[in-house]
Write a protein that holds these residues in place. Sequence first.
Motif, PDB file in Angstrom:
ATOM      1  N   ALA A 256       0.951  -1.185  -0.010  1.00 44.09           N
ATOM      2  CA  ALA A 256       0.134   0.185  -0.177  1.00 44.09           C
ATOM      3  C   ALA A 256       0.907   1.320   0.020  1.00 44.09           C
ATOM      4  O   ALA A 256       2.160   1.177   0.238  1.00 44.09           O
ATOM      5  CB  ALA A 256      -1.012   0.045   1.216  1.00 44.09           C
ATOM      6  N   GLU A 257       0.322   2.249  -0.244  1.00 49.27           N
ATOM      7  CA  GLU A 257       0.989   3.587  -0.382  1.00 49.27           C
ATOM      8  C   GLU A 257       1.434   4.301   1.102  1.00 49.27           C
ATOM      9  O   GLU A 257       1.983   5.040   1.329  1.00 49.27           O
ATOM     10  CB  GLU A 257       0.139   4.685  -1.130  1.00 49.27           C
ATOM     11  N   SER A 258       0.350   3.820   2.136  1.00 52.41           N
ATOM     12  CA  SER A 258       0.607   4.361   3.316  1.00 52.41           C
ATOM     13  C   SER A 258      -0.099   3.325   4.495  1.00 52.41           C
ATOM     14  O   SER A 258      -0.734   2.576   3.895  1.00 52.41           O
ATOM     15  CB  SER A 258      -0.053   5.935   3.516  1.00 52.41           C
ATOM     16  N   GLY A 259       0.217   3.497   5.513  1.00 46.18           N
ATOM     17  CA  GLY A 259      -0.405   2.655   6.681  1.00 46.18           C
ATOM     18  C   GLY A 259      -1.830   2.766   6.721  1.00 46.18           C
ATOM     19  O   GLY A 259      -2.620   1.881   7.041  1.00 46.18           O
ATOM     20  N   VAL A 260      -2.417   3.899   6.544  1.00 44.98           N
ATOM     21  CA  VAL A 260      -3.770   4.183   6.479  1.00 44.98           C
ATOM     22  C   VAL A 260      -4.538   3.543   5.408  1.00 44.98           C
ATOM     23  O   VAL A 260      -5.460   2.722   5.615  1.00 44.98           O
ATOM     24  CB  VAL A 260      -4.231   5.710   6.408  1.00 44.98           C
ATOM     25  N   LYS A 261      -3.812   3.298   4.292  1.00 46.08           N
ATOM     26  CA  LYS A 261      -4.474   2.548   3.017  1.00 46.08           C
ATOM     27  C   LYS A 261      -4.436   1.139   3.323  1.00 46.08           C
ATOM     28  O   LYS A 261      -4.970   0.441   2.992  1.00 46.08           O
ATOM     29  CB  LYS A 261      -3.707   3.021   1.795  1.00 46.08           C
ATOM     30  N   ALA A 262      -3.273   0.598   3.977  1.00 42.10           N
ATOM     31  CA  ALA A 262      -2.903  -0.748   4.315  1.00 42.10           C
ATOM     32  C   ALA A 262      -4.091  -1.158   5.154  1.00 42.10           C
ATOM     33  O   ALA A 262      -4.723  -2.150   4.954  1.00 42.10           O
ATOM     34  CB  ALA A 262      -1.739  -0.912   4.957  1.00 42.10           C
ATOM     35  N   LEU A 263      -4.191  -0.251   6.132  1.00 42.94           N
ATOM     36  CA  LEU A 263      -5.295  -0.736   7.222  1.00 42.94           C
ATOM     37  C   LEU A 263      -6.838  -0.834   6.694  1.00 42.94           C
ATOM     38  O   LEU A 263      -7.485  -1.622   6.824  1.00 42.94           O
ATOM     39  CB  LEU A 263      -5.222   0.487   8.233  1.00 42.94           C
ATOM     40  N   ALA A 264      -7.076   0.174   5.631  1.00 47.55           N
ATOM     41  CA  ALA A 264      -8.302   0.151   4.943  1.00 47.55           C
ATOM     42  C   ALA A 264      -8.421  -0.848   4.081  1.00 47.55           C
ATOM     43  O   ALA A 264      -9.534  -1.684   3.988  1.00 47.55           O
ATOM     44  CB  ALA A 264      -8.581   1.507   4.165  1.00 47.55           C
ATOM     45  N   LYS A 265      -7.321  -1.251   3.455  1.00 47.82           N
ATOM     46  CA  LYS A 265      -7.460  -2.703   2.603  1.00 47.82           C
ATOM     47  C   LYS A 265      -7.737  -3.895   3.395  1.00 47.82           C
ATOM     48  O   LYS A 265      -8.677  -4.727   3.083  1.00 47.82           O
ATOM     49  CB  LYS A 265      -6.269  -2.849   1.941  1.00 47.82           C
TER      50      LYS A 265
ATOM     51  N   GLU B 267     -11.135  -6.342   3.150  1.00 53.29           N
ATOM     52  CA  GLU B 267     -11.156  -7.751   2.967  1.00 53.29           C
ATOM     53  C   GLU B 267     -11.933  -8.479   4.092  1.00 53.29           C
ATOM     54  O   GLU B 267     -12.333  -9.418   3.936  1.00 53.29           O
ATOM     55  CB  GLU B 267      -9.484  -8.015   2.745  1.00 53.29           C
ATOM     56  N   TYR B 268     -11.498  -8.121   5.508  1.00 53.89           N
ATOM     57  CA  TYR B 268     -12.056  -8.541   6.574  1.00 53.89           C
ATOM     58  C   TYR B 268     -13.728  -8.584   6.617  1.00 53.89           C
ATOM     59  O   TYR B 268     -14.213  -9.625   6.791  1.00 53.89           O
ATOM     60  CB  TYR B 268     -11.512  -7.996   7.847  1.00 53.89           C
ATOM     61  N   LYS B 269     -14.016  -7.390   6.455  1.00 54.01           N
ATOM     62  CA  LYS B 269     -15.569  -7.331   6.410  1.00 54.01           C
ATOM     63  C   LYS B 269     -16.140  -7.973   5.258  1.00 54.01           C
ATOM     64  O   LYS B 269     -17.295  -8.347   5.320  1.00 54.01           O
ATOM     65  CB  LYS B 269     -15.954  -5.884   6.010  1.00 54.01           C
ATOM     66  N   ALA B 270     -15.300  -8.202   4.032  1.00 51.89           N
ATOM     67  CA  ALA B 270     -15.965  -9.085   3.003  1.00 51.89           C
ATOM     68  C   ALA B 270     -15.820 -10.648   2.867  1.00 51.89           C
ATOM     69  O   ALA B 270     -16.188 -11.391   2.381  1.00 51.89           O
ATOM     70  CB  ALA B 270     -15.255  -8.673   1.642  1.00 51.89           C
ATOM     71  N   SER B 271     -15.441 -10.892   4.620  1.00 55.78           N
ATOM     72  CA  SER B 271     -15.071 -12.381   5.053  1.00 55.78           C
ATOM     73  C   SER B 271     -13.818 -13.173   3.894  1.00 55.78           C
ATOM     74  O   SER B 271     -13.920 -14.211   3.825  1.00 55.78           O
ATOM     75  CB  SER B 271     -16.333 -13.107   4.827  1.00 55.78           C
ATOM     76  N   ASN B 272     -13.088 -12.182   3.518  1.00 62.33           N
ATOM     77  CA  ASN B 272     -12.098 -12.686   2.760  1.00 62.33           C
ATOM     78  C   ASN B 272     -10.823 -13.297   3.646  1.00 62.33           C
ATOM     79  O   ASN B 272      -9.840 -13.789   3.321  1.00 62.33           O
ATOM     80  CB  ASN B 272     -11.425 -11.862   1.620  1.00 62.33           C
ATOM     81  N   ILE B 273     -10.859 -12.364   4.868  1.00 59.35           N
ATOM     82  CA  ILE B 273      -9.714 -12.746   5.952  1.00 59.35           C
ATOM     83  C   ILE B 273     -10.746 -13.433   7.092  1.00 59.35           C
ATOM     84  O   ILE B 273     -11.928 -12.650   7.753  1.00 59.35           O
ATOM     85  CB  ILE B 273      -9.079 -11.512   6.278  1.00 59.35           C
ATOM     86  N   VAL B 274     -10.552 -14.788   7.348  1.00 60.25           N
ATOM     87  CA  VAL B 274     -11.423 -15.158   8.512  1.00 60.25           C
ATOM     88  C   VAL B 274     -10.342 -15.890   9.454  1.00 60.25           C
ATOM     89  O   VAL B 274      -9.648 -16.611   9.339  1.00 60.25           O
ATOM     90  CB  VAL B 274     -12.341 -16.231   8.033  1.00 60.25           C
ATOM     91  N   LEU B 275     -10.391 -15.332  10.735  1.00 58.51           N
ATOM     92  CA  LEU B 275      -9.578 -15.930  11.760  1.00 58.51           C
ATOM     93  C   LEU B 275      -9.972 -17.145  12.139  1.00 58.51           C
ATOM     94  O   LEU B 275     -11.446 -17.095  12.388  1.00 58.51           O
ATOM     95  CB  LEU B 275      -9.280 -14.799  12.785  1.00 58.51           C
ATOM     96  N   ASP B 276      -9.255 -18.040  12.952  1.00 65.39           N
ATOM     97  CA  ASP B 276      -9.916 -19.515  13.313  1.00 65.39           C
ATOM     98  C   ASP B 276      -9.034 -19.842  14.523  1.00 65.39           C
ATOM     99  O   ASP B 276      -8.098 -18.886  14.954  1.00 65.39           O
ATOM    100  CB  ASP B 276     -10.003 -20.519  12.277  1.00 65.39           C
ATOM    101  N   SER B 277      -9.066 -21.148  14.699  1.00 65.60           N
ATOM    102  CA  SER B 277      -8.537 -21.326  16.240  1.00 65.60           C
ATOM    103  C   SER B 277      -6.976 -21.480  16.015  1.00 65.60           C
ATOM    104  O   SER B 277      -6.324 -21.266  16.915  1.00 65.60           O
ATOM    105  CB  SER B 277      -8.880 -22.703  16.631  1.00 65.60           C
TER     106      SER B 277
END
Length: 66
Positions: free
Chosen positions: A19-28, A32-42
Amino acid sequence: MIYCVEVQETLCRIINVKAESGVKALAKVETEYKASNIVLDSGDFCDVRFETLEDDHYEEGDEVLD
């Protein structure tokens, strides 16, 4: 007497992002998390905490551990 004990688990994972910045990295990652593309598990477990609650959270019919 019945005591209410809270069990709180924390899951965590480090995601590497171009990303171009930390803010943009966080937003990405948030997108992705809200779209369920990143799912944490045990496998992402990193901490557990136990706490006796001050307030009475017990309600009649709740499960009780002997």
